[in-house]
Scaffold this motif. Structure first.
Motif, PDB file in Angstrom:
ATOM      1  N   ALA A 290       0.829  -1.209   0.000  1.00  0.00           N
ATOM      2  CA  ALA A 290       0.000   0.000   0.000  1.00  0.00           C
ATOM      3  C   ALA A 290       0.863   1.260   0.000  1.00  0.00           C
ATOM      4  N   SER A 291       1.966   1.232   0.757  1.00  0.00           N
ATOM      5  CA  SER A 291       2.856   2.392   0.800  1.00  0.00           C
ATOM      6  C   SER A 291       3.498   2.638  -0.562  1.00  0.00           C
ATOM      7  N   LEU A 292       3.938   1.563  -1.210  1.00  0.00           N
ATOM      8  CA  LEU A 292       4.527   1.710  -2.544  1.00  0.00           C
ATOM      9  C   LEU A 292       3.503   2.247  -3.534  1.00  0.00           C
ATOM     10  N   TRP A 293       2.268   1.757  -3.442  1.00  0.00           N
ATOM     11  CA  TRP A 293       1.220   2.218  -4.359  1.00  0.00           C
ATOM     12  C   TRP A 293       0.942   3.704  -4.152  1.00  0.00           C
ATOM     13  N   THR A 294       0.892   4.127  -2.879  1.00  0.00           N
ATOM     14  CA  THR A 294       0.643   5.536  -2.579  1.00  0.00           C
ATOM     15  C   THR A 294       1.768   6.419  -3.115  1.00  0.00           C
ATOM     16  N   LEU A 295       2.996   5.929  -2.995  1.00  0.00           N
ATOM     17  CA  LEU A 295       4.155   6.688  -3.482  1.00  0.00           C
ATOM     18  C   LEU A 295       4.313   6.602  -4.997  1.00  0.00           C
ATOM     19  N   GLU A 296       3.518   5.728  -5.627  1.00  0.00           N
ATOM     20  CA  GLU A 296       3.627   5.468  -7.066  1.00  0.00           C
ATOM     21  C   GLU A 296       5.034   4.968  -7.418  1.00  0.00           C
ATOM     22  N   LEU A 297       5.519   4.051  -6.575  1.00  0.00           N
ATOM     23  CA  LEU A 297       6.835   3.454  -6.770  1.00  0.00           C
ATOM     24  C   LEU A 297       6.709   1.934  -6.771  1.00  0.00           C
ATOM     25  N   SER A 298       7.677   1.280  -7.384  1.00  0.00           N
ATOM     26  CA  SER A 298       7.794  -0.178  -7.334  1.00  0.00           C
ATOM     27  C   SER A 298       9.139  -0.513  -6.709  1.00  0.00           C
ATOM     28  N   LEU A 299       9.355  -1.782  -6.424  1.00  0.00           N
ATOM     29  CA  LEU A 299      10.656  -2.178  -5.882  1.00  0.00           C
ATOM     30  C   LEU A 299      11.781  -1.850  -6.858  1.00  0.00           C
ATOM     31  N   SER A 300      11.494  -1.904  -8.150  1.00  0.00           N
ATOM     32  CA  SER A 300      12.502  -1.572  -9.159  1.00  0.00           C
ATOM     33  C   SER A 300      12.919  -0.107  -9.077  1.00  0.00           C
ATOM     34  N   ASP A 301      12.034   0.722  -8.526  1.00  0.00           N
ATOM     35  CA  ASP A 301      12.348   2.141  -8.388  1.00  0.00           C
ATOM     36  C   ASP A 301      13.230   2.438  -7.189  1.00  0.00           C
ATOM     37  N   ILE A 302      13.198   1.573  -6.164  1.00  0.00           N
ATOM     38  CA  ILE A 302      13.917   1.885  -4.933  1.00  0.00           C
ATOM     39  C   ILE A 302      15.049   0.922  -4.609  1.00  0.00           C
ATOM     40  N   LEU A 303      15.123  -0.218  -5.290  1.00  0.00           N
ATOM     41  CA  LEU A 303      16.209  -1.176  -5.056  1.00  0.00           C
ATOM     42  C   LEU A 303      16.976  -1.378  -6.350  1.00  0.00           C
ATOM     43  N   PHE A 304      18.255  -1.008  -6.354  1.00  0.00           N
ATOM     44  CA  PHE A 304      19.109  -1.143  -7.533  1.00  0.00           C
ATOM     45  C   PHE A 304      20.103  -2.281  -7.306  1.00  0.00           C
ATOM     46  N   PRO A 305      20.018  -3.376  -8.078  1.00  0.00           N
ATOM     47  CA  PRO A 305      20.971  -4.473  -7.884  1.00  0.00           C
ATOM     48  C   PRO A 305      22.335  -4.149  -8.482  1.00  0.00           C
ATOM     49  N   LEU A 306      23.373  -4.556  -7.784  1.00  0.00           N
ATOM     50  CA  LEU A 306      24.720  -4.458  -8.328  1.00  0.00           C
ATOM     51  C   LEU A 306      24.879  -5.485  -9.450  1.00  0.00           C
ATOM     52  N   PRO A 307      25.782  -5.250 -10.396  1.00  0.00           N
ATOM     53  CA  PRO A 307      25.922  -6.190 -11.508  1.00  0.00           C
ATOM     54  C   PRO A 307      26.528  -7.528 -11.103  1.00  0.00           C
ATOM     55  N   SER A 308      27.213  -7.561  -9.964  1.00  0.00           N
ATOM     56  CA  SER A 308      27.860  -8.799  -9.534  1.00  0.00           C
ATOM     57  C   SER A 308      27.812  -8.895  -8.025  1.00  0.00           C
ATOM     58  N   ALA A 309      27.729 -10.143  -7.533  1.00  0.00           N
ATOM     59  CA  ALA A 309      27.734 -10.356  -6.085  1.00  0.00           C
ATOM     60  C   ALA A 309      29.123 -10.145  -5.502  1.00  0.00           C
TER      61      ALA A 309
END
Length: 298
Positions: free
Chosen positions: A71-90
Motif C-alpha cells: 500500500a505504501s509503494l502504491w501511494t508513493l507510485e513506486l515499485s521495488l525496481s524504483d527503490i532497489l538497484f541491484p549491483l551487476p555482480s555479487a
C-alpha cells in the motif's frame, strides 16, 4: 562524485548481514518522509543481485505487514525496481566497494546477526558515507556518538510501532539535510571518525594492545587476578529491574517475574560465591547464560 542525479538519492545496503525486510521498511519510509518535506526525489538502495527478486516474492505473500508495504509503494507510485538497484555482480572488488561508498549518501546496516567487529561501517566513514545502524553486536561500540555512525537503538517489535518512520526521519535530518551548516557538521563527523580510527584501530594501537596482553601473561603469578563477577551479557541492550522483557540483539527474551527478580539480585555476585549457591540459582544462571543474557566480568 555522488550517485545523486537530482532526481534520486542513493544509499548502500550492508549486503550479506542485512535484515532485508527491515531495510525495505526503512527505504520506503524514507521516501514517505521525503514527500512530507516536499522532496520529490526517489530514495534508493544499492543491493546485491537477487535481493530485489527475493523481496518481491515476499511482498506477494500474505500477511498484514506485506499489505502495508504494498500500500505504501502504491501511494508513493513506486515499485521495488524504483527503490532497489541491484549491483551487476555479487563479488565486488575492495577498490570498487570504496568507490561505491564515496558515491552513496548513506549506508544502512540494520544487521540480523550480531556483528563481532564491524569493518564495513568503518570503511564507510573513511569514505565519507554516513552509517545508520541498529547497533547489532559491536556496531554500537565501534565509535563514540557524532563520529559518522548513527545507532538507532530501538526494537521495532517491543518499543516503537512507528520505528521505520522514526529511523527515516532521523536519516533524512542527519544525512540528507542540504544546508551548508548540516553539510559542514557531517564532514566534521567524518573527520572525527577518521581521527578516532587512527588512534583506536591503527597499527600503533594494536601493537600496544598486544604488548599489554603479553605483559599480563608474563606477570608474576603471585599478583591477584581480578575477581570474576556475574554480569549482563554483551548482547543485552536493555534489561531494567522489574521488566520481564529483555531486549537483546537476538530478539526479545521474556522471563517470568520470579526469574527476572532473582537474576537481577544475582548480578554482580562473585563467581566463587555462585559456585557454592543453591542448585536453583545455578540452574537459572545456566539457562540465562544459554540465552546470551549473562557473562562473567572482571
Amino acid at each position: 562524485d555522488r550517485l545523486d542525479d537530482g532526481t534520486s538519492i542513493v544509499g548502500l545496503d550492508s549486503f550479506w548481514e542485512a535484515d532485508d525486510q527491515t531495510h525495505l521498511h526503512i527505504i520506503i519510509a524514507l521516501n514517505i518522509v521525503a514527500r512530507e518535506h516536499g522532496d520529490q526525489r526517489a530514495f534508493r538502495l544499492l543491493v546485491q543481485p537477487g535481493k530485489r527478486e527475493s523481496l518481491e516474492q515476499r511482498l506477494q505473500s500474505g500477511g498484514s505487514q506485506q499489505e502495508r508495504l504494498r500500500a505504501s509503494l502504491w501511494t508513493l507510485e513506486l515499485s521495488l525496481s524504483d527503490i532497489l538497484f541491484p549491483l551487476p555482480s555479487a563479488r565486488v572488488r575492495q577498490a570498487d566497494l570504496f568507490k561505491l561508498m564515496q558515491m552513496c549518501r548513506f549506508a544502512l546496516m540494520f544487521n540480523k546477526i550480531p556483528e563481532s567487529f564491524g569493518l564495513m561501517p568503518l570503511e564507510c566513514v573513511l569514505n565519507d558515507c554516513a552509517v545508520h545502524t541498529n547497533g547489532s553486536g559491536n556496531l554500537r561500540h565501534l565509535m563514540p556518538p557524532s563520529h559518522g555512525i548513527a545507532v538507532h537503538d530501538r526494537h521495532p517489535v517491543l518499543e516503537s510501532a512507528g520505528w521505520a518512520l522514526e529511523v527515516a526521519r532521523a536519516i533524512y535530518d542527519r544525512s540528507l539535510n542540504e544546508t551548508p551548516a548540516a553539510r559542514s557538521e557531517e564532514q566534521a563527523e567524518f573527520d572525527r571518525g577518521r581521527s578516532y580510527m587512527r588512534s583506536t584501530y591503527g597499527m600503533d594501537a594494536f601493537e600496544q594492545d598486544l604488548d599489554d596482553v603479553l605483559h599480563r601473561g608474563s606477570a608474576s603469578t603471585n599478583e591477584a587476578s581480578p575477581e570474576l563477577r556475574l554480569a549482563k551479557g554483551p548482547l543485552v541492550r536493555r534489561w531494567h529491574s522489574g521488566r520481564t522483557d529483555i531486549v537483546c540483539d537476538t530478539g526479545i527474551v521474556r522471563l517470568t517475574t520470579e526469574q527476572e527478580a532473582r537474576a537481577s539480585q544475582l548480578l554482580g555476585t562473585p563467581a566463587t560465591d555462585l559456585f557454592r549457591s543453591a542448585a536453583e540459582d545455578q540452574a537459572l544462571i545456566s539457562e540465562l547464560w544459554r540465552k546470551g543474557l549473562l557473562t562473567w566480568h572482571g
